[in-house]
Design a protein around this motif. Sequence first.
Motif, short mmCIF file in Angstrom:
data_model
loop_
_atom_site.label_atom_id
_atom_site.label_comp_id
_atom_site.label_asym_id
_atom_site.label_seq_id
_atom_site.Cartn_x
_atom_site.Cartn_y
_atom_site.Cartn_z
N UNK A 124 11.65 0.50 -6.47
CA UNK A 124 12.82 1.27 -6.05
C UNK A 124 12.57 2.00 -4.74
N UNK A 125 11.34 2.51 -4.56
CA UNK A 125 11.02 3.18 -3.30
C UNK A 125 11.01 2.20 -2.13
N UNK A 126 10.57 0.97 -2.39
CA UNK A 126 10.61 -0.06 -1.34
C UNK A 126 12.04 -0.40 -0.97
N UNK A 156 17.84 6.48 -10.46
CA UNK A 156 16.62 7.28 -10.58
C UNK A 156 15.61 6.54 -11.46
N UNK A 157 14.39 6.49 -11.02
CA UNK A 157 13.34 5.86 -11.82
C UNK A 157 12.80 6.86 -12.83
N UNK A 158 11.93 6.39 -13.68
CA UNK A 158 11.32 7.25 -14.69
C UNK A 158 10.58 8.41 -14.04
N UNK A 187 1.49 -0.75 -21.72
CA UNK A 187 2.18 -1.75 -20.89
C UNK A 187 3.38 -1.15 -20.19
N UNK A 188 4.13 -0.31 -20.90
CA UNK A 188 5.32 0.30 -20.31
C UNK A 188 4.97 1.32 -19.24
N UNK A 189 3.83 1.98 -19.39
CA UNK A 189 3.39 2.90 -18.34
C UNK A 189 3.24 2.15 -17.02
N UNK A 190 2.61 0.99 -17.08
CA UNK A 190 2.43 0.15 -15.89
C UNK A 190 3.78 -0.34 -15.38
N UNK A 191 4.65 -0.80 -16.29
CA UNK A 191 5.96 -1.32 -15.88
C UNK A 191 6.81 -0.24 -15.20
N UNK A 192 6.82 0.95 -15.78
CA UNK A 192 7.64 2.03 -15.22
C UNK A 192 7.12 2.46 -13.86
N UNK A 193 5.83 2.44 -13.68
CA UNK A 193 5.26 2.79 -12.37
C UNK A 193 5.62 1.71 -11.34
N UNK A 194 5.56 0.45 -11.75
CA UNK A 194 5.93 -0.64 -10.84
C UNK A 194 7.41 -0.58 -10.48
N UNK A 195 8.26 -0.24 -11.46
CA UNK A 195 9.68 -0.09 -11.18
C UNK A 195 9.93 1.01 -10.16
N UNK A 196 9.17 2.08 -10.27
CA UNK A 196 9.31 3.18 -9.31
C UNK A 196 8.94 2.72 -7.91
N UNK A 197 7.82 2.02 -7.79
CA UNK A 197 7.41 1.52 -6.47
C UNK A 197 8.43 0.56 -5.89
N UNK A 204 14.55 1.66 -1.19
CA UNK A 204 15.05 2.82 -0.45
C UNK A 204 14.59 2.78 1.00
N UNK A 205 13.30 2.48 1.19
CA UNK A 205 12.77 2.41 2.56
C UNK A 205 13.48 1.31 3.36
N UNK A 206 13.70 0.15 2.72
CA UNK A 206 14.39 -0.95 3.40
C UNK A 206 15.84 -0.58 3.72
N UNK A 207 16.50 0.18 2.83
CA UNK A 207 17.88 0.62 3.04
C UNK A 207 17.98 1.48 4.30
N UNK A 208 17.08 2.46 4.44
CA UNK A 208 17.12 3.34 5.62
C UNK A 208 16.69 2.60 6.88
N UNK A 209 15.78 1.67 6.74
CA UNK A 209 15.36 0.89 7.91
C UNK A 209 16.52 0.05 8.45
N UNK A 210 17.30 -0.55 7.55
CA UNK A 210 18.45 -1.34 7.99
C UNK A 210 19.46 -0.46 8.72
#
Length: 332
Positions: free
Chosen positions: A80-82, A116-118, A68-78, A84-90
């Motif tokens: 955070x990347x979203x 930093x994500x996992x 379950x945590x493997x899935x959660x950590x991957x989702x947290x990474x995604x 980051x992308x929104x931050x630079x777009x703004x």
Amino acid sequence: MTTLIQKMATSEGQPSWATNALRWLSNHIKAIVLPIVGIGIFLIIWSFAASKIDTSLGKFPGPTAVATQVVNLYQEHNTEREKEAAFYQRQEERNAKRVAKDPNYVPKIRAYTGKETFIDQIGTSLITVMSGFAVAAAIAIPLGIAIGLSKNLNTAINPIIQIFKPVSPLAWLPLVTMVVSAVYVSPEPMFAKSFLNSMITVTLCCLWPMVINTSVGVSAINSDWNNVSRVLRLPSLVHVQKIVLPASIPAIFTGMRLSLGIAWMVLIAAEMLAQNPGLGKFVWDEFQNGSSQSLSRIMTAVFVIGFIGFLLDRGMLQLQRIVSWDKASANR
């Protein structure tokens, strides 16, 4: 299947192509099935033991909690990347509006400073460990060759190696931290001090296996090969290139594999102690966090650390198979 293979042998006692095919299939089935059986038994024991252990943060995490945590950590990474992308777009949209109003305006882009994500920390640890390992290899392999070729140099340096070889990375880390803080002073540093602290600590601790194995491999070269080199009057550098290096590659790679395993263990300990970015810091932060998910996240990190260590070792083994003339030395 073994009986079937024996029956399919030819009348002359030589195995047929079908026998060879069945033997190959049997060996590969064993190579796949037996690890699966072992892993399955381990998971059953782990799941049973975890259900019986109660801690201050709840049940000890079992396989399901880790998955379950493997899935959660991957989702947290995604996520955070979203962000980051929104931050630079703004920033780009804001700069575009400023430039439209004032053509002389010079756009500025601020760096994203999110956590930093996992997965980010996995990347940080891998960059650090490979950097420290590369520096250690660049120092240890030439030094090991020189020691193996010269008995006098071996006698002079061996006591130093034997003194520093057993020193724990936890003893090196405070010294390295103080030296880097005193020497590496720059208003715009190329590398973060935390990176240098971890990298240098890794380098210091994985030097010795490479030096020792390289020197042993060089000193154990077949005397006939050295005699041929003398007869041909090869220059020293050519002797090292054509005789010493090819003959000592198995020993060199043995030292490199040992050093890489040590480097990975040392790095995690250094990151935990010094709170430098990486997987070690992730484990320590989760331990300090003390949430209901902390144990399962720590257990996930433990498996990831072990799996990455396994991949690093397999990668070094494959590299040895590519460059070594002795393929039998790279079978394990």
